[in-house]
Design an enzyme around this catalytic site. Structure first.
Site, PDB file in Angstrom:
ATOM      1  N   GLY A  71       0.662  -1.215   0.011  1.00  0.00           N
ATOM      2  CA  GLY A  71       0.507   0.032  -0.205  1.00  0.00           C
ATOM      3  C   GLY A  71       0.952   1.567   0.237  1.00  0.00           C
ATOM      4  O   GLY A  71       0.607   2.443  -0.740  1.00  0.00           O
ATOM      5  N   THR A  72       2.212   0.843   0.437  1.00  0.00           N
ATOM      6  CA  THR A  72       2.976   2.261   0.067  1.00  0.00           C
ATOM      7  C   THR A  72       3.308   3.065  -0.662  1.00  0.00           C
ATOM      8  O   THR A  72       3.539   3.521  -0.925  1.00  0.00           O
ATOM      9  CB  THR A  72       4.406   1.834   1.917  1.00  0.00           C
ATOM     10  OG1 THR A  72       3.614   2.058   2.948  1.00  0.00           O
ATOM     11  CG2 THR A  72       4.839   3.221   2.130  1.00  0.00           C
ATOM     12  N   ASN A 150      -7.500   4.414   8.738  1.00  0.00           N
ATOM     13  CA  ASN A 150      -7.402   2.683   9.855  1.00  0.00           C
ATOM     14  C   ASN A 150      -7.514   2.863  11.508  1.00  0.00           C
ATOM     15  O   ASN A 150      -7.702   1.730  11.679  1.00  0.00           O
ATOM     16  CB  ASN A 150      -5.912   2.435   9.405  1.00  0.00           C
ATOM     17  CG  ASN A 150      -5.170   3.684   9.528  1.00  0.00           C
ATOM     18  OD1 ASN A 150      -5.463   4.838   9.218  1.00  0.00           O
ATOM     19  ND2 ASN A 150      -3.542   3.738  10.521  1.00  0.00           N
ATOM     20  N   GLN A 178      -7.835   0.903   3.949  1.00  0.00           N
ATOM     21  CA  GLN A 178      -9.185  -0.163   4.845  1.00  0.00           C
ATOM     22  C   GLN A 178     -10.072  -0.124   4.532  1.00  0.00           C
ATOM     23  O   GLN A 178     -11.267  -0.595   4.855  1.00  0.00           O
ATOM     24  CB  GLN A 178      -8.381   1.319   6.209  1.00  0.00           C
ATOM     25  CG  GLN A 178      -7.537   1.443   6.800  1.00  0.00           C
ATOM     26  CD  GLN A 178      -7.617  -0.193   7.251  1.00  0.00           C
ATOM     27  OE1 GLN A 178      -7.973  -1.215   7.281  1.00  0.00           O
ATOM     28  NE2 GLN A 178      -6.089  -0.534   8.105  1.00  0.00           N
ATOM     29  N   SER A 198      -4.227  -2.705  -0.324  1.00  0.00           N
ATOM     30  CA  SER A 198      -2.863  -3.308   0.190  1.00  0.00           C
ATOM     31  C   SER A 198      -3.868  -4.905   0.306  1.00  0.00           C
ATOM     32  O   SER A 198      -4.742  -5.462   0.675  1.00  0.00           O
ATOM     33  CB  SER A 198      -2.630  -2.413   1.483  1.00  0.00           C
ATOM     34  OG  SER A 198      -1.349  -3.525   2.071  1.00  0.00           O
ATOM     35  N   GLY A 199      -2.708  -6.138  -0.021  1.00  0.00           N
ATOM     36  CA  GLY A 199      -3.163  -7.210   0.132  1.00  0.00           C
ATOM     37  C   GLY A 199      -2.937  -7.430   1.720  1.00  0.00           C
ATOM     38  O   GLY A 199      -4.650  -8.712   1.945  1.00  0.00           O
ATOM     39  N   HIS A 200      -2.173  -7.271   2.622  1.00  0.00           N
ATOM     40  CA  HIS A 200      -2.241  -7.549   3.437  1.00  0.00           C
ATOM     41  C   HIS A 200      -3.511  -7.273   4.424  1.00  0.00           C
ATOM     42  O   HIS A 200      -3.537  -7.893   6.089  1.00  0.00           O
ATOM     43  CB  HIS A 200      -0.934  -8.005   4.515  1.00  0.00           C
ATOM     44  CG  HIS A 200      -0.238  -6.335   5.122  1.00  0.00           C
ATOM     45  ND1 HIS A 200      -0.813  -6.141   6.200  1.00  0.00           N
ATOM     46  CD2 HIS A 200      -0.008  -5.584   4.783  1.00  0.00           C
ATOM     47  CE1 HIS A 200      -0.113  -5.032   5.995  1.00  0.00           C
ATOM     48  NE2 HIS A 200       0.132  -4.013   5.611  1.00  0.00           N
ATOM     49  N   THR A 236      10.488  -8.176 -12.230  1.00  0.00           N
ATOM     50  CA  THR A 236       9.451  -8.965 -12.126  1.00  0.00           C
ATOM     51  C   THR A 236       8.751  -9.081 -11.406  1.00  0.00           C
ATOM     52  O   THR A 236       8.710  -8.676 -10.720  1.00  0.00           O
ATOM     53  CB  THR A 236      10.669 -10.333 -11.601  1.00  0.00           C
ATOM     54  OG1 THR A 236      11.924 -10.224 -12.945  1.00  0.00           O
ATOM     55  CG2 THR A 236       9.671 -11.313 -11.814  1.00  0.00           C
ATOM     56  N   CYS A 324       2.131   1.794  13.350  1.00  0.00           N
ATOM     57  CA  CYS A 324       3.368   2.581  13.063  1.00  0.00           C
ATOM     58  C   CYS A 324       4.218   3.670  14.022  1.00  0.00           C
ATOM     59  O   CYS A 324       4.806   4.037  13.936  1.00  0.00           O
ATOM     60  CB  CYS A 324       3.094   3.366  11.732  1.00  0.00           C
ATOM     61  SG  CYS A 324       1.701   2.631  10.453  1.00  0.00           S
TER      62      CYS A 324
HETATM   63  C1  LIG Z   1      -1.745  -0.244   6.579  1.00  0.00           C
HETATM   64  C2  LIG Z   1      -2.329   0.773   5.245  1.00  0.00           C
HETATM   65  C3  LIG Z   1      -1.348   1.483   4.259  1.00  0.00           C
HETATM   66  C4  LIG Z   1       0.266   0.511   3.991  1.00  0.00           C
HETATM   67  O1  LIG Z   1      -0.044  -0.065   3.369  1.00  0.00           O
HETATM   68  P1  LIG Z   1       1.065  -1.213   3.237  1.00  0.00           P
HETATM   69  O2  LIG Z   1       0.931  -2.967   2.581  1.00  0.00           O
HETATM   70  O3  LIG Z   1       1.618  -1.664   5.297  1.00  0.00           O
HETATM   71  O4  LIG Z   1       2.477  -0.481   2.891  1.00  0.00           O
HETATM   72  C5  LIG Z   1      -1.132   2.804   3.948  1.00  0.00           C
HETATM   73  N1  LIG Z   1      -2.603   3.281   4.848  1.00  0.00           N
HETATM   74  C6  LIG Z   1      -3.450   2.841   5.136  1.00  0.00           C
HETATM   75  C7  LIG Z   1      -4.858   3.611   5.504  1.00  0.00           C
HETATM   76  C8  LIG Z   1      -2.874   1.687   5.959  1.00  0.00           C
HETATM   77  O5  LIG Z   1      -3.675   1.088   6.579  1.00  0.00           O
END
Ligand SMILES: *Cc1c(COP(=O)(O)O)cnc(C)c1O
Length: 389
Positions: A71-72, A150, A178, A198-200, A236, A324
């Site tokens: 996501g970053t 978040n 989110q 973001s996947g996680h 890649t 964070c």
């Molecule tokens: C977790 C989060 C990110 C960062 O995503 P990463 O995949 O951990 O870099 C960015 N924005 C929000 C709102 C998030 O909750």
């Protein structure tokens, strides 16, 4: 001890179905999708399928999806691209409550000749769209505002904002990390130019993300090198992670309804019971539209860190704000921006649920948390004073 995991806004469990989907792409189907041979070709097909699945969740076209590492990276790419696309425009509009992935970049850019407007929020975490209107000018290259916060779950009126931004000729990016999987999205009818996910945060692994880039919106890549992702993101492809993200998006679409019914009901029950059982508690963002899974609750006259440690003894995993910034004793920048009083901001806890949360887990929190707060208040000088009143 089995964990009761209520920290899903920090990261989520990888869904078993997602893990099964990605598993063959490490030791068996490890080809490079760019290779000319059949072995790479079959991986390319799965990457295409993943792109279709991500696009489908967003109501986008597959060519509008760029896979990134997180996501970053998506956030950084979107904002930096806008500055390159419009070299004559040096103004960025964002908000005080953004994730550090946006806020830190903007603050760094402000030292490199950019003018940054950080919009304020009210005590419920809402934007003042009048302030946005006044901030926009011909120098504005991009507006980057998060879809959902978040820490508090507060949702911004993204489409309304997008319409204002478009009218001014700036690009509009939203950090929807989110929101994706929790709020139905449809890029086909949206005002959003770029969107980060973001996947996680949606039951895929860590280290995979995507940037939605509307067809026709000019873009300059952040990473240059090979021609992957139509020359918009070199490197890649992280094939197994991309395939996992695709599966996670498919699953998210199937479970979206549940997120907004069963998970919402669990969150609301937790909120209601805690407010009933614990005096001097308040909901951060309570007056605003919020994500169905997020509860940020402030307990006056106690330390969030102490609450977390005692919850942890019962296996309960929550957060005192954003992962964070935890580790520092500063109250979160989000709660500070909302003007949450110091005594409340320090005692704020975030519970973030997922479709794997059970009713029994919620029962445990409702049982264990009130005596924890009572104990902490008894040993706190402020707390004792307050209890006497
Ligand atoms: C977790 C989060 C990110 C960062 O995503 P990463 O995949 O951990 O870099 C960015 N924005 C929000 C709102 C998030 O909750």
């Amino acid at each position: 001890m089995k964990e009761i995991y209520l920290d899903n806004n920090a990261t989520t469990k990888v869904d078993e179905a997602v893990f099964e989907e990605m598993r063959p792409y490490f030791t068996e189907l490890y080809g490079n999708p760019s290779s000319m041979h059949f072995f790479g070709g079959q991986v390319q097909k799965k990457v295409d399928e993943a792109r279709n699945r991500v696009a489908s969740l967003l109501g986008a076209q597959p060519e509008e999806i760029i896979f990134t590492a997180c996501g970053t990276e998506s956030d950084n790419s979107a904002i930096r691209s806008a500055l390159e696309v419009f070299p004559e425009k040096r103004h960025i509009v964002t908000s005080r409550v953004e994730h550090p992935a946006v806020l830190t970049l903007c603050r760094n850019l402000s030292k490199r000749g950019c003018r940054i407007t950080e919009l304020n929020v009210d005590s419920a975490g809402r934007l003042d769209l009048g302030e946005l209107a006044r901030a926009l000018d011909d120098d504005t290259a991009i507006v980057s505002l998060m879809y959902a916060n978040n820490e508090t779950g507060v949702v911004f009126p993204i489409e309304e904002i997008g319409a204002m931004v478009k009218a001014k000729g700036a690009l509009f990016h939203t950090d929807a990390v989110q929101a994706v999987g929790k709020i139905p999205l449809n890029m086909a009818t949206s005002t959003i130019d770029m969107l980060s996910l973001s996947g996680h945060k949606l039951h895929a692994p860590k280290g995979i993300g995507a940037l939605y880039l509307r067809k026709g919106v000019p873009f300059r890549p952040f990473l240059v090198g090979g021609h992957q992702e139509r020359s918009r993101r070199a490197g890649t492809e992280a094939t197994s992670s991309i395939i996992a993200l695709g599966k996670a998006c498919e699953q998210a679409a199937l479970h979206m309804e549940e997120e907004n019914t069963r998970v919402l009901a669990q969150r609301d029950r937790l909120e209601r019971e805690l407010l009933t059982l614990i005096p001097h508690a308040r909901i951060n963002g309570g007056g605003a539209e919020r994500l169905p899974n997020t509860l940020s609750i402030a307990f006056e006259f106690v330390e969030g860190e102490a609450i977390l440690l005692l919850l942890s003894e019962h296996g309960i995993c929550a957060s005192s704000g954003s992962a964070c910034t935890s580790g520092s004793l500063e109250p979160s920048h989000v709660l500070r921006a909302m003007g949450v009083p110091f005594t409340c901001a320090h005692g704020s806890i975030r519970f973030s649920l997922s479709r794997f949360t059970t009713d029994a887990e919620i029962d445990t929190v409702i049982r264990e948390l009130p005596p924890i707060i009572r104990r902490l208040r008894e040993i706190s000088p402020f707390g004792r004073e307050m209890l006497v009143k």
